[in-house]
Motif scaffolding. Structure first.
Motif, PDB file in Angstrom:
ATOM      1  N   UNK A 234       0.838  -1.214   0.000  1.00 27.70           N
ATOM      2  CA  UNK A 234       0.000   0.000   0.000  1.00 27.70           C
ATOM      3  C   UNK A 234       0.865   1.253   0.000  1.00 27.70           C
ATOM      4  N   UNK A 235       2.099   1.141  -0.510  1.00 23.60           N
ATOM      5  CA  UNK A 235       3.005   2.290  -0.525  1.00 23.60           C
ATOM      6  C   UNK A 235       2.450   3.433  -1.367  1.00 23.60           C
ATOM      7  N   UNK A 236       1.643   3.112  -2.389  1.00 26.56           N
ATOM      8  CA  UNK A 236       1.032   4.160  -3.204  1.00 26.56           C
ATOM      9  C   UNK A 236       0.128   5.048  -2.345  1.00 26.56           C
ATOM     10  N   UNK A 237      -0.678   4.438  -1.479  1.00 26.53           N
ATOM     11  CA  UNK A 237      -1.595   5.204  -0.628  1.00 26.53           C
ATOM     12  C   UNK A 237      -0.823   6.000   0.418  1.00 26.53           C
ATOM     13  N   UNK A 238       0.318   5.444   0.888  1.00 27.18           N
ATOM     14  CA  UNK A 238       1.152   6.193   1.836  1.00 27.18           C
ATOM     15  C   UNK A 238       1.730   7.423   1.152  1.00 27.18           C
ATOM     16  N   UNK A 239       2.176   7.280  -0.092  1.00 25.79           N
ATOM     17  CA  UNK A 239       2.721   8.424  -0.837  1.00 25.79           C
ATOM     18  C   UNK A 239       1.651   9.488  -1.075  1.00 25.79           C
ATOM     19  N   UNK A 240       0.444   9.040  -1.414  1.00 27.97           N
ATOM     20  CA  UNK A 240      -0.650   9.989  -1.627  1.00 27.97           C
ATOM     21  C   UNK A 240      -0.969  10.754  -0.346  1.00 27.97           C
ATOM     22  N   UNK A 241      -0.940  10.057   0.765  1.00 24.07           N
ATOM     23  CA  UNK A 241      -1.217  10.707   2.052  1.00 24.07           C
ATOM     24  C   UNK A 241      -0.121  11.711   2.391  1.00 24.07           C
ATOM     25  N   UNK A 242       1.138  11.347   2.118  1.00 20.59           N
ATOM     26  CA  UNK A 242       2.254  12.255   2.380  1.00 20.59           C
ATOM     27  C   UNK A 242       2.121  13.538   1.563  1.00 20.59           C
ATOM     28  N   UNK A 243       1.802  13.403   0.277  1.00 16.93           N
ATOM     29  CA  UNK A 243       1.680  14.578  -0.583  1.00 16.93           C
ATOM     30  C   UNK A 243       0.485  15.453  -0.177  1.00 16.93           C
ATOM     31  N   UNK A 244      -0.602  14.828   0.243  1.00 14.66           N
ATOM     32  CA  UNK A 244      -1.754  15.617   0.686  1.00 14.66           C
ATOM     33  C   UNK A 244      -1.438  16.373   1.974  1.00 14.66           C
ATOM     34  N   UNK A 245      -0.620  15.759   2.847  1.00 12.40           N
ATOM     35  CA  UNK A 245      -0.206  16.450   4.075  1.00 12.40           C
ATOM     36  C   UNK A 245       0.694  17.638   3.752  1.00 12.40           C
ATOM     37  N   UNK A 246       1.561  17.482   2.741  1.00 15.55           N
ATOM     38  CA  UNK A 246       2.429  18.596   2.350  1.00 15.55           C
ATOM     39  C   UNK A 246       1.610  19.783   1.847  1.00 15.55           C
ATOM     40  N   UNK A 247       0.511  19.490   1.164  1.00 13.44           N
ATOM     41  CA  UNK A 247      -0.321  20.569   0.623  1.00 13.44           C
ATOM     42  C   UNK A 247      -1.205  21.212   1.685  1.00 13.44           C
ATOM     43  N   UNK A 248      -1.224  20.642   2.875  1.00 11.43           N
ATOM     44  CA  UNK A 248      -2.058  21.168   3.958  1.00 11.43           C
ATOM     45  C   UNK A 248      -1.569  22.540   4.423  1.00 11.43           C
ATOM     46  N   UNK A 249      -0.248  22.758   4.420  1.00 13.82           N
ATOM     47  CA  UNK A 249       0.337  23.958   5.018  1.00 13.82           C
ATOM     48  C   UNK A 249       0.278  25.143   4.054  1.00 13.82           C
ATOM     49  N   UNK A 250       0.184  26.303   4.626  1.00 10.37           N
ATOM     50  CA  UNK A 250       0.389  27.524   3.845  1.00 10.37           C
ATOM     51  C   UNK A 250       1.895  27.733   3.694  1.00 10.37           C
ATOM     52  N   UNK A 251       2.292  28.661   2.840  1.00 11.76           N
ATOM     53  CA  UNK A 251       3.718  28.893   2.614  1.00 11.76           C
ATOM     54  C   UNK A 251       4.419  29.335   3.892  1.00 11.76           C
TER      55      UNK A 251
ATOM     56  N   UNK B  84      10.294  13.435  -4.876  1.00  8.34           N
ATOM     57  CA  UNK B  84      10.552  14.824  -5.252  1.00  8.34           C
ATOM     58  C   UNK B  84       9.661  15.166  -6.441  1.00  8.34           C
ATOM     59  N   UNK B  85       8.447  15.633  -6.152  1.00  4.80           N
ATOM     60  CA  UNK B  85       7.476  15.951  -7.214  1.00  4.80           C
ATOM     61  C   UNK B  85       7.125  17.432  -7.241  1.00  4.80           C
ATOM     62  N   UNK B  86       7.497  18.157  -6.193  1.00  8.56           N
ATOM     63  CA  UNK B  86       7.235  19.595  -6.167  1.00  8.56           C
ATOM     64  C   UNK B  86       8.248  20.249  -5.239  1.00  8.56           C
ATOM     65  N   UNK B  87       8.144  21.559  -5.121  1.00  6.94           N
ATOM     66  CA  UNK B  87       9.127  22.312  -4.335  1.00  6.94           C
ATOM     67  C   UNK B  87       9.114  21.907  -2.866  1.00  6.94           C
ATOM     68  N   UNK B  88       7.938  21.624  -2.327  1.00  9.12           N
ATOM     69  CA  UNK B  88       7.866  21.273  -0.895  1.00  9.12           C
ATOM     70  C   UNK B  88       8.483  19.902  -0.609  1.00  9.12           C
ATOM     71  N   UNK B  89       8.188  18.936  -1.452  1.00  5.01           N
ATOM     72  CA  UNK B  89       8.765  17.613  -1.234  1.00  5.01           C
ATOM     73  C   UNK B  89      10.281  17.648  -1.411  1.00  5.01           C
TER      74      UNK B  89
END
Length: 469
Positions: A303-320, A353-358
Motif C-alpha cells: 500500500x506504498x502508493x496510498x502512503x505516498x498519496x497521504x504524504x503529498x496531501x499532508x504537504x499541501x495542507x500547510x500555507x507557505x 521529489x514531485x514539487x518544491x515542498x517535497x
C-alpha cells in the motif's frame, strides 16, 4: 613267514652301522633319480612363477593404493580450494542477500473501545428510509437492525441519501467511523471508508455545497486507533533494523487490514482543510512524520502508493508561511526517530521529489540525518565532507557501510539543494571525496560494502547531476 630276497638278514637288522648305510644308499638313489630331478625342476619352476605373480599382484595393488591416495589428495585440495572460493564469494554477496532495511512497526493488537450506538434508533435518516417504497427497492428488512444499516452503507444508498439531505447526523457519522477503523468485515469497512472519503472530498469541490457534519473525528481518535492496532511509537527500541517477518502469518502481530482505510481517511482530512480544519498544524506535523515512517515496514509495501498519496496531501495542507517553520520540525522529528542504518536511506528515497515542498523536505531530512549520524560533531555540509576526506579507505578498520550510507545521503541532499554553482567549495570537496573512493578502493577489495562504495562513487563522479531551478 616267507622271506623276501631284498629283506635284511636277522643279524643285519641288529647291526646299527649296516642299517644306517642302507638308509643312505636308499636316499641317494632317490635324489639322483631322473624322474625326481624332473619333478623337482617343474615344482621349482611353478614355485618361482607363483612368486613372481604374487610380486606383480602386490606391486599392482600398491600402485593402485598410491594412485588412490594421490587422487584423494588432489580431490581434498580441490575441495578446500572450492570451499575457500565459496566462502569469499559468500562474504562478497552476503550484504545483498540480507535485507538492509525494514522495521516491524506493529505489535500485538488491543481490543477496540466499545462505542454506544443506541442513538441510531432515533436517527431521522433511518426513520425516513423505513418507507416501504425504499425498502422494496432495496429489498431490505428494517427489523434486522444493524444489518439494515450495513446494507444501506454497502449498497451506496447511505451516501446517496446523505448527499440528498446535505446532512450527516452524529450517530451515523460515529457508527460509520467505527466500522471503517475496526470492522473485521472487509466489505463493510471499505464501504465505510468510501462513505467518509466521499463526504470529505465533497468539501474540496468548488461548486459543491458543504455537507453539514454533526460530528467529525479528532486527531486523538486516530491516534487511539493506531494504539489499538498495536503501533509501536518507538519501534527502533523494540525491533532491530533488519527484523524480518517473525510470525509473518500471525493474526496477532503486524498491521491490520484497516490500516489502508485509516491512511485513506487521513488523506481526505488533509485535502479538506480549507472547508473544515479537522487537525491543528502541530497535529499535521506529527501525522506527516508518522506517515513517512510507515515506509520502513515491509508489510506495508503493498500500500506504498496510498502512503505516498497521504504524504503529498499532508504537504499541501500547510500555507507557505506555515511550511517554512513546519519543515524544520518535521525533519528533526523524523531524523531523531529513524535508526542510523539503511532505514534512513529508505525513508529519504521514499520522499518523492514531485514539487518544491517535497524537494525542500527531502533536503532538510537528508541534512538532519547526516548531522545525527555524526553525533553533532559537525554543523554543516562542509564539515561533513572534510570529516569524510580525513578517513583512509586503506585502513582495515574503515567502516564501508557507513561510507556507503553517507554517500547516498549526501547525494540525495545535493539532488534537492540549490545549484552547486553557488557552492564551489562544497562541490570541490564532494568531487575530491568521490575520486578518493573510486580510485583508492581496488576491485579486489572484498571487505563488506567496499565494492558498493567504489561503484557508487564512480557512478556519481561520472554522472555529476545538478538540480536545475
Amino acid at each position: 613267514m616267507r622271506m623276501r630276497l631284498e629283506d635284511p638278514l636277522d643279524f643285519e637288522s641288529e647291526d646299527q652301522h649296516i642299517r644306517t648305510s642302507r638308509s643312505i644308499n636308499k636316499r641317494r638313489r632317490k635324489v639322483i633319480g631322473l624322474d625326481d630331478l624332473l619333478n623337482d625342476h617343474y615344482e621349482e619352476k611353478i614355485r618361482l612363477e607363483e612368486k613372481e605373480a604374487k610380486k606383480r599382484r602386490q606391486k599392482r595393488y600398491d600402485s593402485d593404493e598410491d594412485d588412490d591416495r594421490a587422487r584423494n589428495g588432489k580431490e581434498a585440495l580441490l575441495s578446500r580450494f572450492v570451499a575457500d572460493c565459496q566462502k569469499q564469494v559468500s562474504e562478497m554477496v552476503a550484504e545483498d542477500e540480507i535485507p538492509t532495511w525494514g522495521l516491524r512497526l506493529f505489535g500485538p493488537k488491543k481490543d477496540p473501545l466499545q462505542w454506544d450506538f443506541t442513538r441510531l434508533g432515533n436517527c431521522k435518516l433511518l426513520e425516513a428510509s423505513v418507507d416501504s417504497m425504499i425498502n422494496s427497492m432495496l429489498e431490505l428488512d428494517s427489523e434486522e437492525g444493524d444489518n439494515f444499516l450495513e446494507g444501506l452503507l454497502m449498497n451506496g444508498w447511505l451516501s446517496n441519501w446523505v448527499f440528498t439531505c446535505g446532512h450527516v447526523e452524529d450517530s451515523i457519522a460515529l457508527w460509520a467511523f467505527y466500522q471503517m477503523l475496526y470492522s473485521t468485515n472487509e466489505e463493510l469497512q471499505i464501504s465505510a471508508c468510501d462513505f467518509w472519503c466521499s463526504v470529505l472530498r465533497n468539501d474540496t469541490e468548488v461548486d459543491a455545497s458543504i455537507i453539514r457534519l454533526d460530528w467529525h473525528p479528532k486527531y486523538a481518535e486516530l491516534r487511539d486507533a493506531l494504539n489499538i492496532y498495536g503501533y509501536l511509537m518507538d519501534s527502533s527500541a523494540n525491533y532491530s533494523s533488519h527484523s524480518t517477518a517473525v510470525h509473518e502469518d500471525s493474526q496477532i502481530d503486524g498491521p491490520p487490514h484497516n490500516i489502508k482505510s485509516w491512511i485513506k481517511f487521513l488523506t481526505a482530512c488533509f485535502c479538506a482543510r480549507y472547508a473544515r480544519q479537522i487537525f491543528s498544524i502541530l497535529e499535521v506535523e506529527e501525522a506527516l512524520g508518522g506517515i513517512i515512517f510507515l515506509f520502513v515496514d515491509r508489510h506495508l509495501q503493498g500500500i506504498s502508493y496510498f502512503i505516498s498519496e497521504c504524504m503529498l496531501s499532508a504537504l499541501s495542507f500547510f500555507t507557505d508561511d506555515e511550511w517554512n517553520i513546519s519543515c524544520e520540525s518535521i525533519a528533526n522529528g523524523l531524523a531523531n526517530r529513524i535508526p542510523k542504518d539503511m532505514n534512513c536511506v529508505r525513508v529519504l528515497e521514499c520522499i518523492s521529489v514531485v514539487n518544491a515542498r517535497s524537494k525542500h523536505l527531502r533536503n532538510k531530512v537528508a541534512l538532519q540525518i547526516l548531522l545525527n549520524c555524526f553525533d553533532m560533531k559537525v554543523s554543516s555540509m562542509k564539515d561533513i565532507l572534510r570529516f569524510l576526506l580525513a578517513i583512509s579507505v586503506k585502513d582495515k578498520n574503515c567502516d564501508f557501510f557507513k561510507m556507503y550510507r553517507n554517500l547516498v545521503l549526501i547525494d540525495n541532499w545535493l539532488l534537492s539543494d540549490p545549484p552547486l554553482d553557488e557552492k564551489p567549495t562544497i562541490l570541490e570537496l564532494w568531487n575530491r571525496f568521490l575520486r578518493n573512493c573510486s580510485s583508492q578502493i581496488t576491485s579486489t577489495d572484498w571487505r563488506s560494502y567496499a565494492s558498493k562504495v567504489r561503484n557508487k562513487s564512480s557512478y556519481l563522479l561520472q554522472n555529476q547531476r545538478k538540480d536545475p531551478q
